[in-house]
Scaffold this motif. Structure first.
Motif, PDB file in Angstrom:
ATOM      1  N   ASN A  36       0.372  -1.075  -0.042  1.00 36.91           N
ATOM      2  CA  ASN A  36      -0.203   0.052   0.323  1.00 36.91           C
ATOM      3  C   ASN A  36       0.499   1.734   0.154  1.00 36.91           C
ATOM      4  OD1 ASN A  36      -3.062  -0.265  -0.419  1.00 36.91           O
ATOM      5  ND2 ASN A  36      -2.884  -2.630   2.231  1.00 36.91           N
ATOM      6  N   LEU A  37       1.558   1.219   1.024  1.00 38.81           N
ATOM      7  CA  LEU A  37       2.704   1.904   0.873  1.00 38.81           C
ATOM      8  C   LEU A  37       3.396   2.380  -0.585  1.00 38.81           C
ATOM      9  CD1 LEU A  37       4.431   4.605   2.761  1.00 38.81           C
ATOM     10  CD2 LEU A  37       5.585   2.982   3.256  1.00 38.81           C
ATOM     11  N   LEU A  38       4.009   1.651  -0.909  1.00 36.73           N
ATOM     12  CA  LEU A  38       4.469   1.546  -3.141  1.00 36.73           C
ATOM     13  C   LEU A  38       3.951   1.941  -3.393  1.00 36.73           C
ATOM     14  CD1 LEU A  38       7.304   0.555  -3.761  1.00 36.73           C
ATOM     15  CD2 LEU A  38       5.931  -1.672  -4.849  1.00 36.73           C
ATOM     16  N   TRP A  39       2.551   1.937  -3.265  1.00 35.15           N
ATOM     17  CA  TRP A  39       1.478   2.114  -4.433  1.00 35.15           C
ATOM     18  C   TRP A  39       1.100   3.617  -3.786  1.00 35.15           C
ATOM     19  CZ3 TRP A  39      -4.026   4.211  -3.381  1.00 35.15           C
ATOM     20  CH2 TRP A  39      -3.930   4.648  -4.694  1.00 35.15           C
ATOM     21  N   GLU A  40       0.991   4.267  -2.354  1.00 31.20           N
ATOM     22  CA  GLU A  40       0.896   6.296  -2.462  1.00 31.20           C
ATOM     23  C   GLU A  40       1.942   6.865  -2.589  1.00 31.20           C
ATOM     24  OE1 GLU A  40      -0.040   5.806   1.804  1.00 31.20           O
ATOM     25  OE2 GLU A  40      -1.615   4.473   1.529  1.00 31.20           O
ATOM     26  N   LYS A  41       3.449   6.161  -2.615  1.00 30.56           N
ATOM     27  CA  LYS A  41       4.816   7.440  -2.605  1.00 30.56           C
ATOM     28  C   LYS A  41       5.754   6.712  -4.029  1.00 30.56           C
ATOM     29  CE  LYS A  41       4.925   8.202   2.424  1.00 30.56           C
ATOM     30  NZ  LYS A  41       4.674   9.309   1.826  1.00 30.56           N
ATOM     31  N   TYR A  42       5.172   5.711  -4.571  1.00 32.09           N
ATOM     32  CA  TYR A  42       6.254   5.392  -6.200  1.00 32.09           C
ATOM     33  C   TYR A  42       5.410   4.662  -6.646  1.00 32.09           C
ATOM     34  CZ  TYR A  42       9.160   5.779  -2.197  1.00 32.09           C
ATOM     35  OH  TYR A  42       9.906   6.527  -1.094  1.00 32.09           O
ATOM     36  N   ARG A  43       3.970   5.247  -7.228  1.00 32.99           N
ATOM     37  CA  ARG A  43       3.975   5.550  -8.412  1.00 32.99           C
ATOM     38  C   ARG A  43       4.344   4.832  -9.876  1.00 32.99           C
ATOM     39  NH1 ARG A  43      -2.715   6.329  -6.822  1.00 32.99           N
ATOM     40  NH2 ARG A  43      -1.365   7.793  -5.310  1.00 32.99           N
ATOM     41  N   LYS A  44       5.090   6.445 -10.079  1.00 30.81           N
ATOM     42  CA  LYS A  44       5.945   7.005 -10.779  1.00 30.81           C
ATOM     43  C   LYS A  44       7.228   5.847 -11.053  1.00 30.81           C
ATOM     44  CE  LYS A  44       8.849   9.941 -10.934  1.00 30.81           C
ATOM     45  NZ  LYS A  44       9.353  11.168 -10.300  1.00 30.81           N
ATOM     46  N   GLU A  45       7.476   4.781  -9.387  1.00 27.51           N
ATOM     47  CA  GLU A  45       8.573   3.850 -10.067  1.00 27.51           C
ATOM     48  C   GLU A  45       8.248   2.207 -10.357  1.00 27.51           C
ATOM     49  OE1 GLU A  45       8.448   6.251  -7.549  1.00 27.51           O
ATOM     50  OE2 GLU A  45       9.699   7.874  -8.094  1.00 27.51           O
ATOM     51  N   VAL A  46       6.995   2.317  -9.683  1.00 27.76           N
ATOM     52  CA  VAL A  46       7.118   0.838  -9.494  1.00 27.76           C
ATOM     53  C   VAL A  46       5.302   0.738  -9.729  1.00 27.76           C
ATOM     54  CG1 VAL A  46       6.628  -1.205  -8.065  1.00 27.76           C
ATOM     55  CG2 VAL A  46       8.895   0.421  -8.051  1.00 27.76           C
ATOM     56  N   GLU A  47       4.720  -0.256 -10.804  1.00 23.61           N
ATOM     57  CA  GLU A  47       2.967  -0.363 -11.397  1.00 23.61           C
ATOM     58  C   GLU A  47       2.753  -0.944  -9.995  1.00 23.61           C
ATOM     59  OE1 GLU A  47       1.014  -2.489 -14.608  1.00 23.61           O
ATOM     60  OE2 GLU A  47       2.157  -0.943 -14.971  1.00 23.61           O
ATOM     61  N   VAL A  48       1.990  -0.697  -8.794  1.00 23.74           N
ATOM     62  CA  VAL A  48       1.090  -1.906  -7.733  1.00 23.74           C
ATOM     63  C   VAL A  48       0.202  -2.266  -8.835  1.00 23.74           C
ATOM     64  CG1 VAL A  48       0.743  -1.675  -5.898  1.00 23.74           C
ATOM     65  CG2 VAL A  48       2.550  -1.194  -5.993  1.00 23.74           C
ATOM     66  N   GLU A  49      -1.091  -3.590  -8.451  1.00 26.94           N
ATOM     67  CA  GLU A  49      -1.515  -4.104  -9.037  1.00 26.94           C
ATOM     68  C   GLU A  49      -2.185  -4.822  -7.651  1.00 26.94           C
ATOM     69  OE1 GLU A  49      -3.958  -4.118 -10.957  1.00 26.94           O
ATOM     70  OE2 GLU A  49      -3.087  -3.515 -12.842  1.00 26.94           O
ATOM     71  N   PHE A  50      -3.813  -4.602  -7.064  1.00 24.15           N
ATOM     72  CA  PHE A  50      -3.809  -4.888  -5.884  1.00 24.15           C
ATOM     73  C   PHE A  50      -4.612  -6.162  -6.288  1.00 24.15           C
ATOM     74  CE2 PHE A  50      -3.513  -0.405  -5.006  1.00 24.15           C
ATOM     75  CZ  PHE A  50      -3.306  -0.558  -3.599  1.00 24.15           C
TER      76      PHE A  50
END
Length: 403
Positions: A36-50
């Motif tokens: 969740n923290l990765l999605w909130e702060k680092y969406r530009k660097e990493v793609e997160v699928e829930f």
């Protein structure tokens, strides 16, 4: 592959690779909070699928072409692993930051990891700061105002008239000090380096970094600076060596993302935008190796209207006529063939500049190459490879460009 260091799980993720994690994979590791923290702060660097039906109830994490370390929780660090050899990243970095002429490292760089690369560059910066501190830090005059029992500089006449009984005079004067931006940038950068998340018992903070940091403490104010503060500064014969120092600082400041809590610098990430590095590298390499009849413009702004404008990555011009000969657009991607949107984009560049040749530049060879003429515009895909010797790759690229 996961590496365990002092009860910290380092999860490796190679560029453009996707990894999957079951929901609540480890009861001792708060993975859901981390993603969740990765999605909130680092969406530009990493793609997160829930977790969902689409992902079969799992988290899906995909690197988007960045390299470095992201601390997510005290127990979990995400390592974005490069596909390119670290030695080639170093060479790209030298060109991109205009440091290759300084010969900052003796011999070839032999580290094979990002943390080793980061450590060596931090050591170079720290040692040069220590050398400069021993010679004497650069000083400059800064304006000051103070109430003094003696006259210094210029008396504030208005204040003296208003307070004739005061035994202290309000004076405006210039004072020579080392507590100036040139040195404050160095101190802030060292502070950023020390608080980076990649340091471990196996790869500790270089002693030279702590030594340089302590040398500046008490002399220089620790205040925040941005990467752009390191660019376009004025240098003279007294501080010419600061140009290299500030170029090194720019690299570290660009790699330091936001901390998790405001004012907390205990878990800073370190990130390299490989797409930006590739773009800068290709531009700087071409500047040094273009034939004499051409010159280069980088990130040239093209204005379509008052509200619409864009920038071309690289434009090559004929010196004799100053007409654009080629427009190059770097794409740090690994597709089978050029994307239609990318082709449309470079054609728009060509039309706006009245240029008849545009090239999409990729770091690896494509399965399906492009060489087509649309109207009177030739559109090609070429490779400036990062998988081998960069000088040889550049020579090959130029030959194909002029074919």
């Amino acid at each position: 592959m996961n590496i365990f260091l002092n009860r910290t799980e380092v999860i490796e993720l190679t560029e453009y690779q996707t990894i999957e994690f079951p929901k609540d994979k480890d009861p001792f590791m708060d993975m859901d909070r981390a993603w969740n923290l990765l999605w909130e702060k680092y969406r530009k660097e990493v793609e997160v699928e829930f977790p969902s039906r689409k992902t079969d109830g799992q988290w899906q994490i995909k690197s988007k072409g960045w390299v470095g370390y992201i601390p997510l929780t005290p127990e979990i660090i995400l390592y974005l692993k490069p596909k390119v050899k670290v030695s080639n990243i170093f060479e790209m970095w030298e060109y991109a930051y205009n440091l290759n002429s300084f010969q900052i490292l003796e011999g070839e760089i032999n580290c094979q990891t990002i943390e080793g690369f980061y450590s060596r560059i931090a050591n170079v910066l720290a040692k040069r700061i220590i050398d400069r501190e021993r010679q004497g830090l650069y000083r400059a005059y800064v304006p000051k105002t103070d109430y003094l029992t003696f006259v210094r500089g210029r008396i504030d006449i208005q204040n003296a008239i208003q307070k004739p009984w005061s035994i202290k005079l309000k004076c405006h004067y210039d004072e020579q000090t080392v507590d100036i931006e040139d040195n404050q940038i160095l101190a802030w950068t060292l502070d950023i380096i020390i608080h980076n998340s990649l340091w471990t018992e196996q790869v500790p903070v270089p002693p030279s970094v702590r030594q340089a940091y302590h040398a500046l403490q008490g002399l220089v104010t620790i205040k925040e600076f941005q990467p752009e503060d390191c660019i376009g500064r004025n240098y003279n014969y007294l501080n010419q060596d600061y140009q290299l120092l500030h170029s090194l600082c720019r690299f570290f400041l660009e790699g330091a993302g936001p901390s998790h809590e405001k004012g907390d610098r205990t878990m800073l990430p370190f990130l390299i935008d490989m797409a930006k590095l590739y773009e800068l590298f290709v531009a700087e390499w071409l500047k040094e190796n273009l034939p004499s009849h051409l010159f280069l413009k980088f990130q040239e702004q093209v204005k379509i209207s008052d509200r619409i404008s864009f920038k071309t990555d690289i434009a090559l011009y004929e010196k004799s006529t100053e007409n654009p000969r080629y427009i190059l657009d770097t794409k740090y991607k690994t597709p089978d063939s050029p994307a239609p949107n990318d082709v449309a984009q470079v054609i728009a560049y060509a039309v706006s500049k009245q240029c008849q040749e545009v090239i999409l530049v990729y770091p690896t060879s494509l399965t399906y190459l492009l060489d087509e003429t649309i109207g009177n515009i030739r559109v090609r895909s070429l490779t400036f490879s990062l998988n081998s010797n960069l000088e040889e790759a550049g020579t090959t690229f130029l030959k194909e460009l002029f074919s």
